[in-house]
Design a protein around this motif. Sequence first.
Motif, short mmCIF file in Angstrom:
data_model
loop_
_atom_site.label_atom_id
_atom_site.label_comp_id
_atom_site.label_asym_id
_atom_site.label_seq_id
_atom_site.Cartn_x
_atom_site.Cartn_y
_atom_site.Cartn_z
N MET A 70 25.94 19.70 37.23
CA MET A 70 27.37 19.69 36.83
C MET A 70 27.63 18.56 35.86
SD MET A 70 30.28 20.84 39.37
CE MET A 70 30.02 20.01 40.91
N ALA A 71 28.65 18.72 35.08
CA ALA A 71 28.97 17.71 34.08
C ALA A 71 29.72 16.53 34.70
CB ALA A 71 29.82 18.34 32.98
N ILE A 72 29.77 15.48 33.93
CA ILE A 72 30.41 14.24 34.37
C ILE A 72 31.54 13.92 33.39
CG2 ILE A 72 30.04 11.75 34.60
CD1 ILE A 72 27.17 12.46 35.52
N LEU A 73 32.69 13.55 33.92
CA LEU A 73 33.83 13.22 33.06
C LEU A 73 33.91 11.70 32.90
CD1 LEU A 73 36.31 14.44 31.57
CD2 LEU A 73 37.63 13.98 33.66
N VAL A 74 33.93 11.25 31.64
CA VAL A 74 34.05 9.83 31.35
C VAL A 74 35.44 9.58 30.75
CG1 VAL A 74 33.18 7.89 29.99
CG2 VAL A 74 31.58 9.56 30.96
N TYR A 75 36.17 8.66 31.36
CA TYR A 75 37.49 8.33 30.83
C TYR A 75 37.33 7.29 29.72
CZ TYR A 75 42.23 6.53 30.55
OH TYR A 75 43.45 6.13 30.09
N ALA A 76 37.73 7.63 28.51
CA ALA A 76 37.53 6.75 27.36
C ALA A 76 38.59 5.67 27.29
CB ALA A 76 37.56 7.57 26.07
N GLU A 77 38.14 4.50 26.92
CA GLU A 77 39.07 3.39 26.71
C GLU A 77 39.24 3.18 25.20
OE1 GLU A 77 38.44 0.13 29.19
OE2 GLU A 77 39.58 -1.25 27.94
N HIS A 78 40.48 3.02 24.77
CA HIS A 78 40.75 2.92 23.33
C HIS A 78 42.17 2.42 23.11
CE1 HIS A 78 43.42 6.44 23.40
NE2 HIS A 78 42.64 6.83 24.39
N ASP A 79 42.50 2.16 21.83
CA ASP A 79 43.86 1.71 21.53
C ASP A 79 44.56 2.72 20.61
OD1 ASP A 79 42.53 1.37 19.19
OD2 ASP A 79 42.93 -0.77 18.98
N ASN A 80 44.16 3.98 20.73
CA ASN A 80 44.64 5.10 19.91
C ASN A 80 44.06 5.09 18.50
OD1 ASN A 80 46.34 6.37 21.87
ND2 ASN A 80 47.82 4.73 21.53
N ALA A 117 27.76 14.25 29.70
CA ALA A 117 29.01 13.51 29.76
C ALA A 117 30.06 14.18 28.89
CB ALA A 117 28.77 12.08 29.30
N ASP A 118 31.17 14.55 29.51
CA ASP A 118 32.36 14.97 28.77
C ASP A 118 33.28 13.75 28.72
OD1 ASP A 118 31.21 17.42 28.83
OD2 ASP A 118 32.79 18.40 30.00
N VAL A 119 33.82 13.49 27.55
CA VAL A 119 34.67 12.31 27.42
C VAL A 119 36.13 12.72 27.29
CG1 VAL A 119 35.25 10.33 25.96
CG2 VAL A 119 32.86 10.86 26.43
N LEU A 120 36.98 12.17 28.14
CA LEU A 120 38.42 12.42 28.06
C LEU A 120 39.07 11.31 27.22
CD1 LEU A 120 41.18 13.65 28.84
CD2 LEU A 120 41.09 12.28 30.94
N VAL A 121 39.67 11.71 26.10
CA VAL A 121 40.42 10.76 25.29
C VAL A 121 41.89 11.07 25.51
CG1 VAL A 121 40.91 9.96 22.96
CG2 VAL A 121 38.57 10.58 23.59
N ALA A 122 42.57 10.22 26.27
CA ALA A 122 43.99 10.41 26.55
C ALA A 122 44.77 9.35 25.79
CB ALA A 122 44.26 10.28 28.04
N GLY A 123 45.67 9.80 24.93
CA GLY A 123 46.43 8.84 24.13
C GLY A 123 47.46 9.56 23.29
N LYS A 168 30.89 16.95 25.25
CA LYS A 168 32.18 17.53 24.89
C LYS A 168 33.23 16.43 24.94
CE LYS A 168 33.50 20.81 27.72
NZ LYS A 168 34.02 21.97 28.44
N VAL A 169 34.16 16.49 23.99
CA VAL A 169 35.28 15.54 24.02
C VAL A 169 36.55 16.33 24.30
CG1 VAL A 169 36.65 13.90 22.69
CG2 VAL A 169 34.16 13.95 22.43
N LEU A 170 37.30 15.89 25.29
CA LEU A 170 38.55 16.55 25.64
C LEU A 170 39.68 15.60 25.23
CD1 LEU A 170 37.06 17.57 28.99
CD2 LEU A 170 38.08 19.23 27.42
N VAL A 171 40.58 16.10 24.39
CA VAL A 171 41.63 15.24 23.86
C VAL A 171 42.98 15.62 24.45
CG1 VAL A 171 42.61 14.25 21.77
CG2 VAL A 171 40.38 15.35 21.69
N ALA A 172 43.60 14.67 25.10
CA ALA A 172 44.99 14.85 25.56
C ALA A 172 45.84 13.95 24.67
CB ALA A 172 45.11 14.44 27.03
#
Lengths: 317, 249
Positions: A1-11, A32-38, A56-60
Amino acid sequence: MAILVYAEHDNGELSPATLNAVTAANLMGGDADVLVAGSGCGAVAEAAARVRGVAKVLVADDPALGAQLAENVAPLIAGMASGYSHIVAAATTTGKNVMPRAAALLDIQQVSDIVEVVSPDTFVRPIYAGNAMATVQSTDAVKIVTVRTTAFEAAETEGGSATVEAAPGAADAGLSTFEGAALSGNERPELITARVVISGGRGMQSGENFAMLEEVADILGAAVGASRAAVDSGYVPNDYQVGQTGKVVAPELYIAVGISGAIQHLAGMKDSKVIACINKDEEAPIFHIADFGLVADLFQAVPELKAELRNQGVQAR
Amino acid sequence: MKVLVPVKRVIDYNVKVRVKADRTGVDLANVKMSMNPFDEIAVEEAVRMKEAGAADEAVAVSLGPQQSQETLRTALAMGADRAIHVVHDGELEPLAVAKMLAGVVGEEAPDLVILGKQAIDDDANQTGQMLSGLLGWSQGTFVSKVDASDGAVRVVREVDGGLETVALRMPAVLTVDLRLNEPRYASLPNIMKARKKEIARKTPADLGVDTTPRLNTLRVEEPPKRQGGLKVGSVAELVDKLHNDAGVI
């Protein structure tokens, strides 16, 4: 199964801490799927997609996520949990703020600040300010883990070609409002990722005297840190603090100046490759762990150090 | 306004921690125990709110063995009005603690919960955030300044890059950082008075919480030892060693 990584960033930019989290995620055994929430964070998503080891990158992308308030981000993460074996973030103030809230929403006991992946469900983490290392096995269906960044190599920023997709929508919980930040950003390297760190303690006696350390730091290309005593005394801002409850660093060279070496400080720097110290009290505990200790008055030794480095033609690497 | 302050009994911050020979944990027998230092700061903040007229009641709560009463007495001596002891022997993980605290919040209906950002034993840094999530409240973590009035609280947070200001709707959970305040020492008269204050007793079952751990601790070991201790005689020697022996400059 895949793993979700919560990305840290300043937008605008992806934080290097995310690269360490990606490496830890890969060690847990999945893509690793990376969640970019911003908000307006498209450039971050593109950068994340180029990181090696990211599938995969998932963008919110939503105004409610602009400041990455935990009240708005945690439900988003919790809503994405099914389908993932692990959810991983760096154990930075951002990860520490958001992840336990998401874990509680999912009824999961988080594993904080790991330094080693033993197997997909078993991790090593420091306890008691790093005076003991616990190996813990999670029995939860989804593992929620925060990662000590200095314990894992950074994933390469190029070489990946992940797809970029939209994440599920987010909402403003209406609980909190970001009002502003006073970031003390300077031209020096980041404390956590610097190759050399020079830190001052109570022995510095004033904030003005930190200028001496800055001059040495400029020659070595070093970051400047501090002990809790120096921060509490107002010599330098809080983000300089190295220790159990501040930042944990592990540079090639750590130079402790006027720092006695309380266990709480040692917890934040004892994994440095080489430790040097300058202290006039030869009984100070810092000497027990320093590879090279100099018993001297720092007000003489630090200017001398600067002159010697110049004379020897030492330069930042 | 009512403030609830969870406090944890931990190994004293000055004690040298020793790992047990059988590698099952850390030796806590005959070791000095104290209130988690971050929780002391939380108690101090609640008491100051009372003194400033912003709060009218401060209630301390602790989860743990019989001896946790000593920790609660300390909170009472510092100025908390009354205390709640959820009696539990053995390990408690942050999620279970947060669930029990959520139960206490349900009974007490505070406007603010103020607690330490982390405990210096397990260094987990989770309980406040988990409690806030379970309650659906706003959260202010790692705060170094608190300004509460009229149903809202503004906090300054210590983050990796510096400081952040966030406005929170009440009720809220705050986790405190080192520089919020300097906790007082309880005076002898206040220690005496604290003996007469009420400590209510509860059990995890009263709160309907299953405390079964989710993590199995397989072993606890000493960290790798550093081979330090070499002294150099001069700055020139120091630079020489760093350049030629260690090769780091």
